[in-house]
Every structure is written in structure tokens, then in C-alpha cells.
Write a protein that holds these residues in place. Structure first.
Motif, PDB file in Angstrom:
ATOM      1  N   PHE A 105      12.131  57.708  48.604  1.00  0.00           N
ATOM      2  CA  PHE A 105      13.199  56.912  49.193  1.00  0.00           C
ATOM      3  C   PHE A 105      12.686  55.514  49.475  1.00  0.00           C
ATOM      4  O   PHE A 105      11.510  55.315  49.794  1.00  0.00           O
ATOM      5  CB  PHE A 105      13.689  57.567  50.490  1.00  0.00           C
ATOM      6  N   ASP A 106      13.579  54.507  49.380  1.00  0.00           N
ATOM      7  CA  ASP A 106      13.175  53.130  49.646  1.00  0.00           C
ATOM      8  C   ASP A 106      13.220  52.863  51.153  1.00  0.00           C
ATOM      9  O   ASP A 106      13.491  53.764  51.957  1.00  0.00           O
ATOM     10  CB  ASP A 106      14.025  52.138  48.847  1.00  0.00           C
ATOM     11  N   ALA A 107      12.960  51.622  51.543  1.00  0.00           N
ATOM     12  CA  ALA A 107      12.896  51.254  52.958  1.00  0.00           C
ATOM     13  C   ALA A 107      14.237  51.454  53.660  1.00  0.00           C
ATOM     14  O   ALA A 107      14.282  51.619  54.887  1.00  0.00           O
ATOM     15  CB  ALA A 107      12.442  49.801  53.101  1.00  0.00           C
ATOM     16  N   ASP A 108      15.338  51.444  52.908  1.00  0.00           N
ATOM     17  CA  ASP A 108      16.671  51.669  53.481  1.00  0.00           C
ATOM     18  C   ASP A 108      17.075  53.133  53.426  1.00  0.00           C
ATOM     19  O   ASP A 108      18.252  53.451  53.609  1.00  0.00           O
ATOM     20  CB  ASP A 108      17.704  50.818  52.740  1.00  0.00           C
ATOM     21  N   ASN A 109      16.122  54.014  53.132  1.00  0.00           N
ATOM     22  CA  ASN A 109      16.347  55.459  53.052  1.00  0.00           C
ATOM     23  C   ASN A 109      17.300  55.849  51.919  1.00  0.00           C
ATOM     24  O   ASN A 109      17.988  56.853  51.997  1.00  0.00           O
ATOM     25  CB  ASN A 109      16.828  56.024  54.394  1.00  0.00           C
ATOM     26  N   LYS A 110      17.327  55.031  50.867  1.00  0.00           N
ATOM     27  CA  LYS A 110      18.119  55.353  49.681  1.00  0.00           C
ATOM     28  C   LYS A 110      17.194  55.950  48.625  1.00  0.00           C
ATOM     29  O   LYS A 110      16.057  55.493  48.457  1.00  0.00           O
ATOM     30  CB  LYS A 110      18.800  54.101  49.125  1.00  0.00           C
ATOM     31  N   LEU A 111      17.707  56.937  47.915  1.00  0.00           N
ATOM     32  CA  LEU A 111      16.917  57.584  46.876  1.00  0.00           C
ATOM     33  C   LEU A 111      16.472  56.562  45.841  1.00  0.00           C
ATOM     34  O   LEU A 111      17.276  55.780  45.335  1.00  0.00           O
ATOM     35  CB  LEU A 111      17.738  58.685  46.190  1.00  0.00           C
ATOM     36  N   TYR A 112      15.175  56.565  45.531  1.00  0.00           N
ATOM     37  CA  TYR A 112      14.633  55.656  44.521  1.00  0.00           C
ATOM     38  C   TYR A 112      14.118  56.403  43.295  1.00  0.00           C
ATOM     39  O   TYR A 112      14.292  55.938  42.173  1.00  0.00           O
ATOM     40  CB  TYR A 112      13.505  54.797  45.113  1.00  0.00           C
TER      41      TYR A 112
END
Length: 186
Positions: A78-85
Motif C-alpha cells: 500500500f502507498d502512503a495514502d493506504n491505497k493498494l499499489y
């Protein structure tokens, strides 16, 4: 090659993701099938069968309520915004961790396309000699590693690694061409 382990990485149109590694340890597991058609695994081989060593209990001994050690490493990033990367995983027994790590370094640190990261030469160590993938660029590293006092073995390392990177409006996948995997989508 780990014949009883499979991995699948999936992201659907709604962004739901799955990184799943499953194993029965060996081809056909314990070679015992239940009446309902399930093969039983033989994961007991992941325990240490000697319960005591030097008069001390072994942590990885066979015992009720314990789980066997495992190298399975299905991974969601997950990225810094808690979105799946990214979604990454592989079959491959005790080499799974190095396959996943190599691919994550390629994707996250080197900003490689997932297929390029998956296709990088495999290498690692399993508490023994440094292992490099036979028939790849990794074999050119042998003399430099030996100059640093590594004992080096060139071996087959067909990982079966899979990776998906989630972009703003796209999914980009990679599947190890060393095995039967393929990245597909629409």
C-alpha cells in the motif's frame, strides 16, 4: 521447483485484491485423499522431528497447536495514502522469500515495470552457499562473489513469481516466463 505450491495474484475492476499462496508441500501432498475429494498435505515436513537438541526443547518441534514454519509470502503493498499499489507472490518453497524480495526491490526501488522485475535473475541464500540462477546474467556475478569469499552454486530457479502494479487508471502485470504463469486482464 516446489511442485505442491501455487500462487495467484488478482486485482478486480473494483480494486479488490488477492495475493494467495497455497501448498500441500509436494505433488499430491501426503498422497491421501479424503472421501470428499481433498488431498491432504504433508506439511509435517516443515517441522523439526527432533523435539530436543542438547537437552533443550526445539522451537520448531512437532507439537499440538503449533504451526509449521513457512516461506510463503503473499504480499499486498500500500502507498502512503493506504491505497493498494502492488500485489506480489510466488510458489517456490524456501526460495519464495528471495523471489518476492527481488521483485519488490525491482518495482519499488528501481521503478521497473512488473514484468521486467519478475524476469530479473534470481539469487539468494538459504543458510548455505550463495545461489545464483543458472543460464542467466547472474552467472556473471560468480567470480566477484567468490572474490568476496562467497561459496557460489549455480542452480535452476524457476520461481513462478507474479506481480501486479496498480496505476491511477490501469493495472500492469507480470508473470514469470520460467514457468506457466501469464499476466492477463481486460
Amino acid at each position: 521447483m516446489e511442485l505442491g505450491t501455487s500462487h495467484i495474484s488478482v486485482v478486480d475492476r473494483d480494486g479488490n485484491a488477492l495475493a494467495m499462496t497455497t501448498t500441500i508441500e509436494d505433488g499430491f501432498g501426503a498422497r491421501i485423499m479424503t472421501r470428499s475429494g481433498f488431498l491432504l498435505n504433508n506439511e509435517l515436513t516443515d517441522f523439526n522431528f527432533a523435539p530436543m537438541e542438547e537437552c533443550k526443547p526445539v522451537a520448531n518441534r512437532v507439537e499440538a497447536g503449533k504451526r509449521p514454519r513457512s516461506s510463503m509470502a503473499p504480499t499486498l503493498v500500500f502507498d502512503a495514502d493506504n491505497k493498494l499499489y502492488a500485489v506480489v507472490g510466488a510458489p517456490g518453497g524456501s526460495q519464495i522469500i528471495t523471489y518476492v524480495t527481488k521483485t519488490l526491490v525491482g518495482i519499488l526501488d528501481w521503478k521497473l515495470d512488473p514484468q521486467v522485475a519478475v524476469d530479473l535473475p534470481n539469487f539468494g541464500s538459504r543458510n548455505g552457499p550463495t545461489e545464483i540462477e543458472a543460464g542467466t546474467e547472474a552467472e556473471t556475478w560468480k567470480s566477484a562473489l567468490e572474490a568476496m569469499r562467497h561459496q557460489v552454486r549455480s542452480i535452476e530457479m524457476n520461481s513462478g513469481i507474479q506481480a501486479i502494479v496498480v496505476g491511477p487508471n490501469s493495472l500492469t502485470g507480470g508473470a514469470d516466463s520460467r514457468r506457466e504463469g501469464v499476466a492477463i486482464g481486460n
